[in-house]
Design a protein around this motif. Structure first.
Motif, PDB file in Angstrom:
ATOM      1  N   GLU A  76      97.782   6.037 -37.395  1.00 20.91           N
ATOM      2  CA  GLU A  76      97.587   6.149 -35.475  1.00 20.91           C
ATOM      3  C   GLU A  76      96.880   7.277 -35.557  1.00 20.91           C
ATOM      4  O   GLU A  76      97.348   9.083 -35.669  1.00 20.91           O
ATOM      5  CB  GLU A  76      98.459   5.508 -34.250  1.00 20.91           C
ATOM      6  CG  GLU A  76      98.200   5.621 -33.158  1.00 20.91           C
ATOM      7  CD  GLU A  76      99.167   5.186 -32.312  1.00 20.91           C
ATOM      8  OE1 GLU A  76     100.283   4.737 -32.651  1.00 20.91           O
ATOM      9  OE2 GLU A  76      98.936   4.553 -31.263  1.00 20.91           O
ATOM     10  N   GLY A  77      95.537   7.364 -34.454  1.00 23.29           N
ATOM     11  CA  GLY A  77      95.001   8.494 -34.291  1.00 23.29           C
ATOM     12  C   GLY A  77      94.036   9.097 -35.264  1.00 23.29           C
ATOM     13  O   GLY A  77      93.531   9.715 -34.722  1.00 23.29           O
ATOM     14  N   ARG A  78      94.049   8.706 -36.334  1.00 21.07           N
ATOM     15  CA  ARG A  78      93.281   9.227 -38.021  1.00 21.07           C
ATOM     16  C   ARG A  78      92.324   7.795 -37.790  1.00 21.07           C
ATOM     17  O   ARG A  78      91.941   6.987 -37.267  1.00 21.07           O
ATOM     18  CB  ARG A  78      94.275   9.377 -38.510  1.00 21.07           C
ATOM     19  CG  ARG A  78      95.410   9.971 -38.625  1.00 21.07           C
ATOM     20  CD  ARG A  78      94.900  11.515 -38.393  1.00 21.07           C
ATOM     21  NE  ARG A  78      94.436  12.322 -39.547  1.00 21.07           N
ATOM     22  CZ  ARG A  78      95.264  12.662 -40.357  1.00 21.07           C
ATOM     23  NH1 ARG A  78      96.714  12.914 -40.189  1.00 21.07           N
ATOM     24  NH2 ARG A  78      94.853  13.837 -41.742  1.00 21.07           N
ATOM     25  N   ILE A  79      91.223   8.782 -38.638  1.00 23.25           N
ATOM     26  CA  ILE A  79      90.033   7.674 -38.493  1.00 23.25           C
ATOM     27  C   ILE A  79      90.348   6.947 -39.997  1.00 23.25           C
ATOM     28  O   ILE A  79      90.982   7.309 -41.044  1.00 23.25           O
ATOM     29  CB  ILE A  79      88.559   9.032 -38.915  1.00 23.25           C
ATOM     30  CG1 ILE A  79      87.704   7.856 -38.848  1.00 23.25           C
ATOM     31  CG2 ILE A  79      88.960   9.700 -40.596  1.00 23.25           C
ATOM     32  CD1 ILE A  79      86.080   9.025 -38.964  1.00 23.25           C
ATOM     33  N   SER A  80      89.283   5.265 -39.949  1.00 25.74           N
ATOM     34  CA  SER A  80      89.509   4.876 -40.179  1.00 25.74           C
ATOM     35  C   SER A  80      88.208   4.829 -40.786  1.00 25.74           C
ATOM     36  O   SER A  80      87.539   5.031 -40.219  1.00 25.74           O
ATOM     37  CB  SER A  80      89.777   3.630 -40.148  1.00 25.74           C
ATOM     38  OG  SER A  80      91.493   3.263 -39.789  1.00 25.74           O
ATOM     39  N   ILE A  81      87.812   5.067 -42.493  1.00 24.74           N
ATOM     40  CA  ILE A  81      86.708   4.629 -42.679  1.00 24.74           C
ATOM     41  C   ILE A  81      86.665   2.888 -43.640  1.00 24.74           C
ATOM     42  O   ILE A  81      87.073   3.153 -44.446  1.00 24.74           O
ATOM     43  CB  ILE A  81      85.872   5.640 -43.192  1.00 24.74           C
ATOM     44  CG1 ILE A  81      86.174   6.855 -42.283  1.00 24.74           C
ATOM     45  CG2 ILE A  81      84.465   5.318 -44.517  1.00 24.74           C
ATOM     46  CD1 ILE A  81      86.071   8.477 -43.234  1.00 24.74           C
ATOM     47  N   LEU A  82      85.513   2.188 -43.600  1.00 23.91           N
ATOM     48  CA  LEU A  82      85.930   1.507 -44.365  1.00 23.91           C
ATOM     49  C   LEU A  82      84.343   0.656 -44.799  1.00 23.91           C
ATOM     50  O   LEU A  82      83.108   1.132 -44.353  1.00 23.91           O
ATOM     51  CB  LEU A  82      86.523  -0.486 -43.174  1.00 23.91           C
ATOM     52  CG  LEU A  82      87.010  -0.545 -43.119  1.00 23.91           C
ATOM     53  CD1 LEU A  82      87.242  -0.167 -41.461  1.00 23.91           C
ATOM     54  CD2 LEU A  82      88.114  -1.778 -43.300  1.00 23.91           C
ATOM     55  N   ASN A  83      84.002   1.021 -46.245  1.00 19.30           N
ATOM     56  CA  ASN A  83      83.088   0.773 -46.824  1.00 19.30           C
ATOM     57  C   ASN A  83      82.337  -0.805 -47.345  1.00 19.30           C
ATOM     58  O   ASN A  83      83.459  -1.299 -47.849  1.00 19.30           O
ATOM     59  CB  ASN A  83      83.055   1.447 -48.343  1.00 19.30           C
ATOM     60  CG  ASN A  83      83.237   3.632 -47.395  1.00 19.30           C
ATOM     61  OD1 ASN A  83      82.824   3.621 -47.097  1.00 19.30           O
ATOM     62  ND2 ASN A  83      84.539   3.421 -47.857  1.00 19.30           N
ATOM     63  N   CYS A  84      81.023  -0.641 -47.474  1.00 25.18           N
ATOM     64  CA  CYS A  84      80.565  -1.956 -47.511  1.00 25.18           C
ATOM     65  C   CYS A  84      79.323  -1.613 -48.382  1.00 25.18           C
ATOM     66  O   CYS A  84      77.930  -0.380 -48.128  1.00 25.18           O
ATOM     67  CB  CYS A  84      80.511  -2.672 -46.737  1.00 25.18           C
ATOM     68  SG  CYS A  84      79.170  -4.292 -46.882  1.00 25.18           S
ATOM     69  N   ASP A  85      78.665  -2.135 -49.878  1.00 25.05           N
ATOM     70  CA  ASP A  85      77.692  -2.357 -50.538  1.00 25.05           C
ATOM     71  C   ASP A  85      77.280  -3.263 -50.358  1.00 25.05           C
ATOM     72  O   ASP A  85      77.816  -4.403 -50.827  1.00 25.05           O
ATOM     73  CB  ASP A  85      78.553  -1.226 -51.685  1.00 25.05           C
ATOM     74  CG  ASP A  85      79.172  -0.489 -51.931  1.00 25.05           C
ATOM     75  OD1 ASP A  85      79.708  -0.254 -52.371  1.00 25.05           O
ATOM     76  OD2 ASP A  85      78.061   0.785 -51.982  1.00 25.05           O
ATOM     77  N   TYR A  86      75.676  -3.360 -50.513  1.00 26.87           N
ATOM     78  CA  TYR A  86      74.740  -4.233 -50.752  1.00 26.87           C
ATOM     79  C   TYR A  86      73.798  -4.363 -51.910  1.00 26.87           C
ATOM     80  O   TYR A  86      73.532  -2.641 -52.595  1.00 26.87           O
ATOM     81  CB  TYR A  86      74.049  -5.274 -49.548  1.00 26.87           C
ATOM     82  CG  TYR A  86      73.264  -4.197 -48.932  1.00 26.87           C
ATOM     83  CD1 TYR A  86      73.602  -2.662 -48.070  1.00 26.87           C
ATOM     84  CD2 TYR A  86      71.616  -3.892 -49.049  1.00 26.87           C
ATOM     85  CE1 TYR A  86      73.047  -1.532 -47.926  1.00 26.87           C
ATOM     86  CE2 TYR A  86      71.132  -3.225 -48.626  1.00 26.87           C
ATOM     87  CZ  TYR A  86      71.752  -2.265 -47.661  1.00 26.87           C
ATOM     88  OH  TYR A  86      70.449  -1.171 -47.048  1.00 26.87           O
ATOM     89  N   THR A  87      73.385  -5.473 -52.597  1.00 19.55           N
ATOM     90  CA  THR A  87      72.866  -5.454 -53.744  1.00 19.55           C
ATOM     91  C   THR A  87      71.154  -5.928 -53.117  1.00 19.55           C
ATOM     92  O   THR A  87      70.018  -5.117 -53.680  1.00 19.55           O
ATOM     93  CB  THR A  87      73.120  -6.111 -54.878  1.00 19.55           C
ATOM     94  OG1 THR A  87      73.256  -7.537 -54.689  1.00 19.55           O
ATOM     95  CG2 THR A  87      74.064  -5.196 -55.601  1.00 19.55           C
ATOM     96  N   ASN A  88      70.646  -6.824 -51.687  1.00 20.56           N
ATOM     97  CA  ASN A  88      70.178  -7.974 -52.123  1.00 20.56           C
ATOM     98  C   ASN A  88      68.876  -6.609 -51.278  1.00 20.56           C
ATOM     99  O   ASN A  88      69.752  -6.241 -49.731  1.00 20.56           O
ATOM    100  CB  ASN A  88      70.065  -8.467 -51.154  1.00 20.56           C
ATOM    101  CG  ASN A  88      69.026  -9.713 -51.331  1.00 20.56           C
ATOM    102  OD1 ASN A  88      68.116  -9.367 -51.060  1.00 20.56           O
ATOM    103  ND2 ASN A  88      68.983 -11.135 -50.814  1.00 20.56           N
TER     104      ASN A  88
END
Lengths: 117, 112
Positions: free
Chosen positions: B15-27
């Motif tokens: 709690e209080g920290r940064i969350s980084i969620l990643n996503c890659d795409y090909t199209n």
């Protein structure tokens, strides 16, 4: 509450049977989309209707069919059910502005959980 | 053929920290990208989006970054809160029918 309703919430049936899932879009939304979420595949697009007409098809099996009625509600029919059809089925709606190029956010219903035994 | 990929099935942060969620795409035809959040027994709810003409979009604690050359986007949540614990789906759209192509989701757990 997104304003999109889906019935039933849960459905348990046997292989070979046929079921109908129902979706009522948000008031004023003309587009309805159906998605399937199974354990391994994430959310998969099945089919889209806009104002009663089919507009796009995704990975929808021939055993599955859908329609959108004049009151804009939609039904997804699944027949000859197999164990692998067990999944969450989501309906989403949006007020698509045709030809404007503007993206319209899709609002999702709570889903129907189908279990095929 | 998975056109939208979320390679991390789960992420745990304090709690209080940064969350980084990643996503890659090909199209490369995708021109609109969205993040949806999903709690158990509910449908996905829209969180934030970005058009391909931008590289950043901010909404409160949520910021989405788009790197078109790398075909990569990320969602930053700062500060993370326990109520942010959910599955986050990255989705992409391209063309006139607005159908969404989803990633498989990342389960975010924010620990108090």
């Amino acid at each position: 509450d997104s304003g999109v309703t889906q019935t039933p919430k849960h459905l348990i049936t046997a292989t070979g049977q046929r079921v109908t899932l129902r979706c009522s879009p948000r008031s004023g939304d003309l587009s309805v989309y159906w998605y399937q979420q199974s354990l391994d595949q994430g959310l998969q697009f099945l089919i889209q209707y806009y104002n009663g007409e089919e507009r796009a098809k995704g990975n929808i099996l021939e055993r599955f069919s859908a329609q959108q009625f004049p009151d804009l509600h939609s039904e997804l029919n699944l027949s000859s059910l197999e164990l692998g059809d067990s999944a969450l089925y989501f309906c989403a709606s949006s007020h698509r502005l045709v030809g404007t190029g503007t993206y319209n956010e899709q609002f999702f219903g709570p889903g129907t959980r189908l279990t095929v035994l | 053929d998975q056109q939208v990929k979320q390679n991390s099935p789960s992420l745990s942060v304090q709690e209080g920290r940064i969350s980084i969620l990643n996503c890659d795409y090909t199209n490369s035809m995708f021109d609109y990208f969205l993040w949806y959040k999903k709690y158990p027994a509910e449908g996905p709810t829209f969180l934030i989006s970005i058009s391909s003409i931008k590289d950043k979009n901010e909404d409160g604690r949520f910021t989405v970054f788009l790197n078109k050359s790398a075909k990569h986007l990320s969602l930053h949540i700062v500060p993370s809160q326990p109520g942010d614990s959910a599955v986050y789906f990255c989705a992409a759209s391209g063309g006139s029918n607005y159908k969404l192509t989803f990633g498989k989701g990342t389960l975010l757990t924010v620990n108090p």
